[in-house]
Design an enzyme around this catalytic site. Structure first.
Site, mmCIF file in Angstrom:
data_model
loop_
_atom_site.group_PDB
_atom_site.id
_atom_site.type_symbol
_atom_site.label_atom_id
_atom_site.label_comp_id
_atom_site.label_asym_id
_atom_site.label_seq_id
_atom_site.Cartn_x
_atom_site.Cartn_y
_atom_site.Cartn_z
ATOM 1 N N VAL A 80 0.821 -1.228 0.000
ATOM 2 C CA VAL A 80 0.000 0.000 0.000
ATOM 3 C C VAL A 80 0.853 1.276 0.000
ATOM 4 C CG1 VAL A 80 -2.025 -1.097 1.030
ATOM 5 C CG2 VAL A 80 -0.328 0.030 2.523
ATOM 6 N N ASN A 106 -7.557 -2.217 4.962
ATOM 7 C CA ASN A 106 -7.306 -2.959 6.196
ATOM 8 C C ASN A 106 -5.821 -3.078 6.526
ATOM 9 O OD1 ASN A 106 -7.850 -5.293 8.220
ATOM 10 N ND2 ASN A 106 -6.538 -6.247 6.658
ATOM 11 N N TYR A 170 1.429 5.454 15.516
ATOM 12 C CA TYR A 170 0.315 4.563 15.146
ATOM 13 C C TYR A 170 -1.015 5.237 15.474
ATOM 14 C CZ TYR A 170 -2.649 0.304 15.314
ATOM 15 O OH TYR A 170 -3.636 -0.634 15.126
ATOM 16 N N ALA A 172 -1.670 8.401 15.859
ATOM 17 C CA ALA A 172 -1.911 9.565 14.991
ATOM 18 C C ALA A 172 -2.459 9.114 13.639
ATOM 19 C CB ALA A 172 -0.617 10.352 14.801
ATOM 20 N N LYS A 174 -4.115 6.321 13.014
ATOM 21 C CA LYS A 174 -5.453 5.742 13.152
ATOM 22 C C LYS A 174 -6.497 6.810 13.453
ATOM 23 C CE LYS A 174 -4.477 1.371 12.446
ATOM 24 N NZ LYS A 174 -4.962 0.705 11.219
ATOM 25 N N ILE A 203 -7.953 -7.450 19.440
ATOM 26 C CA ILE A 203 -8.369 -8.586 18.622
ATOM 27 C C ILE A 203 -7.168 -9.502 18.439
ATOM 28 C CG2 ILE A 203 -9.436 -9.271 16.433
ATOM 29 C CD1 ILE A 203 -11.133 -7.219 18.082
HETATM 30 P P1 NAD Z 1 -2.332 -8.477 10.633
HETATM 31 O O1 NAD Z 1 -0.920 -8.107 10.901
HETATM 32 O O2 NAD Z 1 -2.684 -9.900 10.448
HETATM 33 O O3 NAD Z 1 -2.897 -7.678 9.380
HETATM 34 C C1 NAD Z 1 -2.258 -6.582 8.794
HETATM 35 C C2 NAD Z 1 -2.018 -6.908 7.333
HETATM 36 O O4 NAD Z 1 -1.474 -5.750 6.676
HETATM 37 C C3 NAD Z 1 -1.001 -8.050 7.160
HETATM 38 O O5 NAD Z 1 -1.496 -8.976 6.218
HETATM 39 C C4 NAD Z 1 0.216 -7.343 6.617
HETATM 40 O O6 NAD Z 1 0.993 -8.157 5.758
HETATM 41 C C5 NAD Z 1 -0.434 -6.204 5.856
HETATM 42 N N1 NAD Z 1 0.495 -5.126 5.551
HETATM 43 C C6 NAD Z 1 1.420 -4.548 6.356
HETATM 44 N N2 NAD Z 1 2.104 -3.616 5.685
HETATM 45 C C7 NAD Z 1 1.587 -3.597 4.436
HETATM 46 C C8 NAD Z 1 1.876 -2.864 3.261
HETATM 47 N N3 NAD Z 1 2.855 -1.942 3.229
HETATM 48 N N4 NAD Z 1 1.162 -3.108 2.150
HETATM 49 C C9 NAD Z 1 0.182 -4.038 2.154
HETATM 50 N N5 NAD Z 1 -0.133 -4.784 3.218
HETATM 51 C C10 NAD Z 1 0.570 -4.557 4.345
HETATM 52 O O7 NAD Z 1 -3.149 -7.881 11.854
HETATM 53 P P2 NAD Z 1 -4.688 -7.405 11.957
HETATM 54 O O8 NAD Z 1 -4.913 -7.193 13.392
HETATM 55 O O9 NAD Z 1 -5.599 -8.292 11.212
HETATM 56 O O10 NAD Z 1 -4.637 -5.962 11.276
HETATM 57 C C11 NAD Z 1 -5.629 -5.504 10.371
HETATM 58 C C12 NAD Z 1 -5.936 -4.058 10.681
HETATM 59 O O11 NAD Z 1 -6.574 -3.977 11.944
HETATM 60 C C13 NAD Z 1 -4.700 -3.164 10.768
HETATM 61 O O12 NAD Z 1 -4.952 -1.936 10.133
HETATM 62 C C14 NAD Z 1 -4.533 -2.971 12.266
HETATM 63 O O13 NAD Z 1 -3.830 -1.797 12.586
HETATM 64 C C15 NAD Z 1 -5.979 -2.944 12.687
HETATM 65 N N6 NAD Z 1 -6.220 -3.150 14.118
HETATM 66 C C16 NAD Z 1 -5.911 -4.338 14.713
HETATM 67 C C17 NAD Z 1 -6.165 -4.505 16.079
HETATM 68 C C18 NAD Z 1 -5.848 -5.804 16.798
HETATM 69 O O14 NAD Z 1 -5.989 -5.843 18.040
HETATM 70 N N7 NAD Z 1 -5.438 -6.859 16.111
HETATM 71 C C19 NAD Z 1 -6.742 -3.472 16.815
HETATM 72 C C20 NAD Z 1 -7.051 -2.289 16.178
HETATM 73 C C21 NAD Z 1 -6.789 -2.137 14.810
#
Ligand code: NAD
Length: 270
Positions: A80, A106, A170, A172, A174, A203
């Site tokens: 991305v 995502n 992070y 900032a 979000k 999560i």
């Molecule tokens: P995750 O690490 O499994 O998912 C994140 C995905 O983004 C991964 O597949 C990773 O390879 C991909 N990614 C990272 N850098 C990238 C790039 N430059 N280009 C394309 N893809 C890239 O973890 P998740 O928890 O499923 O995260 C999904 C979203 O949820 C994220 O935005 C994360 O910040 C957000 N989030 C997660 C939580 C939690 O507790 N898990 C809480 C709040 C927000």
């Protein structure tokens, strides 16, 4: 007699508008993104999953897991941070499945850095993925979406609701996602395109299981006890909320944010 009385439940058509639609999901081969692709598969939505080639997730395994749920799915490399790659991700949906109805921004990274150690490079690297990366996907989707399209961006309770020490960049990013979503909700509403955010709490996914930058397995277990629901959330529980927001069940919802956190952010502090 109503439809409910004349038709057995299993043969009733879905009325959420999802069957036959096509979605792109960035960061779609792990965690919440993969759970969403599986939820879409069960709803009759074809998916194109963008993945970061530098990350350890297995795109083929993800594709297999989505096909098991009966979905049409492709995985394509799409960092991305790369505008052309993200444009190609959206274009793949149109070329291979004939249309683009849904875009879910995502992809995200989480890094720990106290303010004293937070370099300009770290700051820009974080925003490039977690904020500008969202812009790149939603912008690529806009030009390929007709009226009825829906977009969702994934924010976080860190920044979206709370501050988080050691994670200012992070948080900032979000928080920025929410401003982006509200503004695009207004801007794209006349075109019939909706834009919303989800704000996940804690999560269990590869991101949160990373003990260096996030809570890790032990930290998650301990944190679960303090959540009103009594546990951390599952990726599927966020995924199904995103599915709802991109369905016709949410046809009049735009520019909004929905917190998915088991009550964590509304409990009275100890
Ligand atoms: P995750 O690490 O499994 O998912 C994140 C995905 O983004 C991964 O597949 C990773 O390879 C991909 N990614 C990272 N850098 C990238 C790039 N430059 N280009 C394309 N893809 C890239 O973890 P998740 O928890 O499923 O995260 C999904 C979203 O949820 C994220 O935005 C994360 O910040 C957000 N989030 C997660 C939580 C939690 O507790 N898990 C809480 C709040 C927000």
């Amino acid at each position: 007699m109503s439809t409910d009385e004349t038709m057995p439940r299993e043969t009733m058509p879905r009325d959420d508008g999802l069957p036959g639609k096509v979605a792109v999901i960035s960061g779609g081969v792990s965690g919440i993104g993969l759970a969403l692709a599986q939820a879409y598969a069960r709803a009759g939505v074809a998916t194109v999953l963008g993945y970061h080639p530098g990350d350890p997730h297995d795109p083929e395994a993800a594709v297999g897991a989505v096909r098991e749920q009966g979905g049409r799915v492709l995985a394509v490399p799409a960092d991305v941070r790369d505008r052309a790659a993200v444009e190609e991700l959206a274009e793949t949906a149109v070329r291979e499945f004939g249309r683009l109805d849904i875009a879910v921004a995502n992809a995200g990274i989480l890094r720990q850095a106290d303010l004293a150690d937070l370099s300009d490079e770290d700051w820009h690297a974080m925003l490039d993925v977690d904020l500008t990366g969202v812009l790149r996907l939603l912008r690529a989707a806009r030009t390929r979406m007709a009226s009825g399209g829906a977009m969702v961006a994934v924010s976080s309770i860190a920044g979206g609701v709370y501050g988080w020490d050691g994670h200012a960049h992070y948080a900032a990013a979000k928080a920025g996602v929410l401003g982006l979503v509200r503004s695009l909700g207004v801007e794209l509403a006349p075109r019939g395109i909706r834009v919303n955010a989800v704000i996940p709490g804690l999560i269990e996914t590869p991101q949160s299981l990373d003990a260096r930058n996030s809570l890790g397995p032990e930290g998650l277990r301990a944190a679960g006890a303090g959540i009103p629901a009594g546990r951390v959330g599952r990726a599927d529980e966020v995924a199904r909320v995103i599915r709802f927001l991109t369905s016709d069940d949410a046809a009049y919802v735009t520019g909004q944010q929905l917190v998915v956190d088991g009550g964590l952010t509304v409990r009275f502090p100890d």
